[in-house]
Design a protein around this motif. Structure first.
Motif, short mmCIF file in Angstrom:
data_model
loop_
_atom_site.label_atom_id
_atom_site.label_comp_id
_atom_site.label_asym_id
_atom_site.label_seq_id
_atom_site.Cartn_x
_atom_site.Cartn_y
_atom_site.Cartn_z
N GLU A 100 0.82 -1.22 0.00
CA GLU A 100 0.00 0.00 0.00
C GLU A 100 0.85 1.27 0.00
O GLU A 100 0.39 2.33 -0.40
N GLU A 112 -9.99 1.14 2.58
CA GLU A 112 -9.38 1.40 3.89
C GLU A 112 -10.06 0.62 5.00
O GLU A 112 -9.43 0.20 5.97
N LEU A 162 -8.56 -2.69 4.92
CA LEU A 162 -7.15 -2.55 5.28
C LEU A 162 -6.98 -2.31 6.77
O LEU A 162 -6.04 -2.81 7.40
#
Length: 358
Positions: free
Chosen positions: A105, A278, A281
């Protein structure tokens, strides 16, 4: 170390061959991944060449010193020996850090969101100060800042501001800024001259590419409305602002920065993709951080990470106990030293938990 670098060289040669293959070049996602890996491995190959040169110099110097027949050569060999002996451990430390597997990322662009927290008007002013600090820092790095949406504070600054940053390794750098930032100072709105503590929350998302997150159009409700704030004649007269609601997750993204409805919709979708990405993540990062016992980039939004104390002219990052008495320059965008220290702390933790790295 040389054995490890030889393995890296084999992979570098493999990647060098892959990125010129026609089938790879037509696969955008794979090509981007391999191109990034090639750049990272190229840096390691440069260090490998330095390392080989130093180890060869050391062996050569030892040979001359052992022979000892030419006093002039011995003198030069001593210097070469000392230089190599000092340089090799430092270079090995650098290579160890570079061998730590990078988070994929980290190379992505980022979306940042600043929200005024406790402290009323002063918190909004502080959020504005943080935006200025980040804008100046991004400018110094040659990165582009693109405001997506904002809500202005009553006495200046922002209740909330969202902006996209594009450049090289943006998320890997800016992810350390996520958390609660506190400011201790006499507010501009305070007549009694008392020091107040206010706060703002910083959120950082990696910008998701279209191939990272697929959004079903049926899952998104699209609302158009009139923009508010500065922007000329089109503001409050045309329905150019766009709000997207992702029904399965309840996530919302909106953009009113552009006069064009199409451009606002495009930017809002970019933010929505990043928010969804996100969310997944964050779960992974929380698990990883718990595994490593890391507070450096765990992404915990409630964690108070940094205090800016104006009366003492200091900035303290609470995660690593770093205090710098250089507040004036830091709030003007000179935050590189703080980020460097945070990256070092994170990499040191990774190094301890990664037995594959020598």
């Amino acid at each position: 170390m040389l054995d490890k670098l030889q393995i890296v060289k084999q992979r570098f040669d493999e990647v060098s061959d892959l990125i010129i293959q026609p089938n790879i070049m037509t696969d955008q996602k794979r090509y981007i991944e391999l191109n990034k890996e090639y750049k990272d491995l190229r840096k390691l190959m440069n260090k490998r060449e330095e390392y080989l040169e130093l180890t060869n110099n050391l062996a050569e110097a030892e040979e001359i010193l052992n022979d000892g027949s030419d006093p002039e050569m011995v003198e030069m060999a001593k210097m070469q020996y000392d230089e190599a002996k000092d340089g090799i451990p430092k270079l090995e430390d650098e290579i160890r850090m570079m061998l730590i597997p990078q988070d994929p990322e980290d190379v992505k662009n980022a979306v940042m969101e600043l929200r005024a927290g406790t402290g009323g008007d002063e918190a909004s002013i502080f959020a504005g100060d943080l935006f200025r600090m980040y804008s100046k820092y991004c400018e110094s790095r040659g990165w582009k800042v693109d405001v997506v949406d904002y809500s202005e504070g009553t006495n200046g600054g922002f209740k909330e501001i969202q902006f996209a940053i594009s450049g090289e390794d943006v998320y890997g750098t800016m992810k350390f800024e996520a958390g609660v930032h506190r400011v201790q100072r006499v507010p501009q709105t305070e007549t009694q001259g008392r020091v107040h503590t206010s706060a703002a929350t910083v959120m950082v998302f990696p910008e998701a590419e279209e191939f990272d997150v697929e959004i079903n159009p049926k899952d998104v409700r699209i609302d158009f409305f009139c923009s508010s704030g500065p922007g000329g004649q089109s503001v409050n007269t045309t329905y150019s602002a766009v709000r997207l609601t992702h029904i399965p997750t309840g996530l919302v993204a909106q953009c009113q920065d552009q006069k064009s409805q199409h451009k606002n919709k495009e930017k809002a979708f970019k933010v929505l993709r990043s928010r969804i990405y996100e969310m997944e993540l964050a779960k992974k990062n929380a698990a990883d951080a718990e595994k490593r016992g890391s507070m450096v980039s765990s992404g915990d939004r409630s964690a108070k990470i940094r205090t800016y104390n104006y009366s003492q002219g200091r900035v303290t990052d609470h995660r690593i106990g770093l205090t710098l008495y250089d507040l004036g320059n830091i709030v003007n965008g000179d935050i590189q030293r703080i980020i460097d220290e945070l990256q070092l702390a994170e990499n040191t933790q990774k190094l301890k938990s990664n037995t594959d790295v020598i």
